[in-house]
Structures are given as C-alpha cells and as structure tokens.
Design an enzyme around this catalytic site. Sequence first.
Site, short mmCIF file in Angstrom:
data_model
loop_
_atom_site.label_atom_id
_atom_site.label_comp_id
_atom_site.label_asym_id
_atom_site.label_seq_id
_atom_site.Cartn_x
_atom_site.Cartn_y
_atom_site.Cartn_z
N SER A 170 169.41 -3.88 4.99
CA SER A 170 168.24 -3.39 4.59
C SER A 170 168.32 -1.98 4.25
CB SER A 170 167.41 -3.38 5.71
OG SER A 170 165.69 -2.48 6.01
N HIS A 175 168.28 -5.69 1.08
CA HIS A 175 166.51 -6.06 1.52
C HIS A 175 166.23 -4.81 1.28
CE1 HIS A 175 163.35 -8.06 3.77
NE2 HIS A 175 163.22 -6.97 4.31
N ASP A 231 162.65 -2.75 1.55
CA ASP A 231 161.75 -2.72 2.76
C ASP A 231 160.43 -1.79 2.39
OD1 ASP A 231 161.81 -4.61 5.35
OD2 ASP A 231 163.61 -2.80 5.04
N MET A 233 156.86 -0.53 1.63
CA MET A 233 155.66 -0.15 2.69
C MET A 233 154.44 0.79 2.74
SD MET A 233 158.15 0.67 6.57
CE MET A 233 159.89 -0.47 7.12
N HIS A 255 160.55 -7.00 0.50
CA HIS A 255 160.04 -7.16 1.24
C HIS A 255 159.01 -6.55 1.66
CE1 HIS A 255 159.05 -7.34 5.93
NE2 HIS A 255 158.68 -7.81 5.51
N MET A 263 155.49 -4.87 2.75
CA MET A 263 154.69 -4.63 3.61
C MET A 263 153.76 -4.63 3.37
SD MET A 263 158.42 -3.94 6.58
CE MET A 263 159.11 -3.75 5.10
N MET A 301 160.21 -12.75 10.98
CA MET A 301 160.04 -10.81 11.79
C MET A 301 160.02 -11.43 13.09
SD MET A 301 159.72 -9.43 8.96
CE MET A 301 159.66 -7.44 10.65
N ASP A 316 164.71 -11.24 9.76
CA ASP A 316 164.05 -9.73 10.23
C ASP A 316 163.84 -8.76 11.03
OD1 ASP A 316 164.01 -7.42 9.04
OD2 ASP A 316 162.82 -7.53 7.14
C1 DX5 Z 1 161.43 -3.99 9.24
C2 DX5 Z 1 161.89 -4.36 8.34
C3 DX5 Z 1 162.99 -4.62 8.47
C4 DX5 Z 1 164.14 -3.20 8.91
C5 DX5 Z 1 165.11 -4.04 9.86
O1 DX5 Z 1 159.80 -3.29 9.39
O2 DX5 Z 1 161.51 -4.71 7.81
O3 DX5 Z 1 163.85 -4.96 7.17
O4 DX5 Z 1 165.15 -2.63 8.27
O5 DX5 Z 1 165.90 -2.99 10.55
P1 DX5 Z 1 167.09 -3.42 12.16
O6 DX5 Z 1 168.20 -3.97 11.52
O7 DX5 Z 1 167.24 -1.85 12.14
O8 DX5 Z 1 165.95 -4.03 12.61
ZN ZN Z 2 162.20 -5.79 6.11
#
Ligand code: DX5
Ligand code: ZN
Length: 218
Positions: A10, A35, A37, A39, A68, A70, A139, A175
Amino acid sequence: MTTHRHICPSLLSADFSRLAEEIAMMEAAGAEILHLDIMDGHFVPNLTFGPFIVKAIRKLTKCRLEAHLMMTNPGEYLYQFREAGADTILIHVETCPDIQNDLVKIRELGAKAGVVINPETNAEMLGDLLPYLDQVLFMSVHPGFGGQKFIPEVLSKIKLWEPELHRHGVIIEIDGGVNSVTIPQIVPTGVDHFVAGSAVFKAENPTAAFKNLQSFVR
Ligand code: DX5
Ligand code: ZN
C-alpha cells in the site's frame, strides 16, 4: 500472475517525495499489485489523493493497480479512476446506495470490481452480490490510516465466507495491520491478497520486509 496469493504494497506508507524509487523497489522485489488508498476526508477522516496521482503512478509501473476508494460518492468517480489506470476498483458497501449498479459499471469500464467491508459491518449482503464481484476486501482496521493494530475478529468473518467466495471465483483480500506477526494467523483462512503498508515501507529494509511477508504466502 505467477501465483494466486500476493502481498500488495500500500503506497499510503511510501515516501511520496521518492515515489518512483519506492515503486521501482517493490517491482524489483517481486510485487505484482500495488494498493492505492483514496481518502476523501469525509467517509474517512483523512485525505490522500485522487485520479490525477493514480494517472502519474500508472506511468511509473507495470504492476496491476487497485484503487481502494474510501469516499462518500465513489459511483461518481468510477470512470475517472478507470481512465487514470486503475485495474481493480474497490468500493465500500457502507457508502454505496446502489452497490450492485456501481459494480456493474466498474466491469463495464473494463476493470475488476470489488467491495470493501469494514470490521464492524455485517457481510450478509455478499450473498446477493456474488455474480457481480471479482474481489472482496475485508478491512482488518478501521479505514483511514496506516499503521493501526490488526483486528483479529475479522478472521471469523473471512472463514465464514471463504468457501462461497472461492466457489464463485472471488478473490479474498485483507487490509490493515498485516505484518510478519499477524500474517501467520491470516494465511489459513484462505485469503488471497494481503495489503501491507507500514510493515513494508516503514521497515528498515522494505525489499527484505516485502520478501519476508511473501515467504509466508508462497
Ligand atoms: C487503511 C488503508 C490501508 C493501509 C494499511 O485505511 O486502507 O490500505 O495502507 O496500512 P497498514 O498496512 O500500515 O495497516
Ligand atoms: Zn486500503
């Protein structure tokens, strides 16, 4: 892809001032999926990046990119993320009023379609969505930040759904909080894709950390 089980770095925990090097390092280590993220500061209390940066990342790598999302209104941005180069688009069940329609749209755009389920969300809706799914992301932290503690209760939810998901050819992903301590308890549940952010990029030697995690799944 060489095997069906993958460690998916990620980029949330990568150093964005050296993004090209970070990505090249993961590719050289053997990563096949990155991956991303996304947000929006609304669905989750953190802000990251949008299609503009996905497009830049697309130019830096041949890895599959999974976005992903969010965000509160993912349905309105599916075209933009696909156009930017996302190969897989993952949308949260908690925020999509017509998730089936959004999954259909993702496939029509030529991407793999998946849903994401928060730790406290009941997974019952998966039964009806099976024909529309390529992937399900469970998650194992509350979404929004990297480096959080793994929530082990998610494993029973995965175990419950694993036979049916795999019978339908759906990829199972996890994740949050995946590291060398937690991954041994995750592997037996049948998870295919393991997202890892801080365990890889915050390690002293990210290449070695990636390869170490990979050794648990190969
Ligand atoms: C959190 C993200 C993850 C995040 C995971 O909201 O969706 O993808 O990067 O990070 P680690 O592996 O540090 O928990
Ligand atoms: Zn993620």
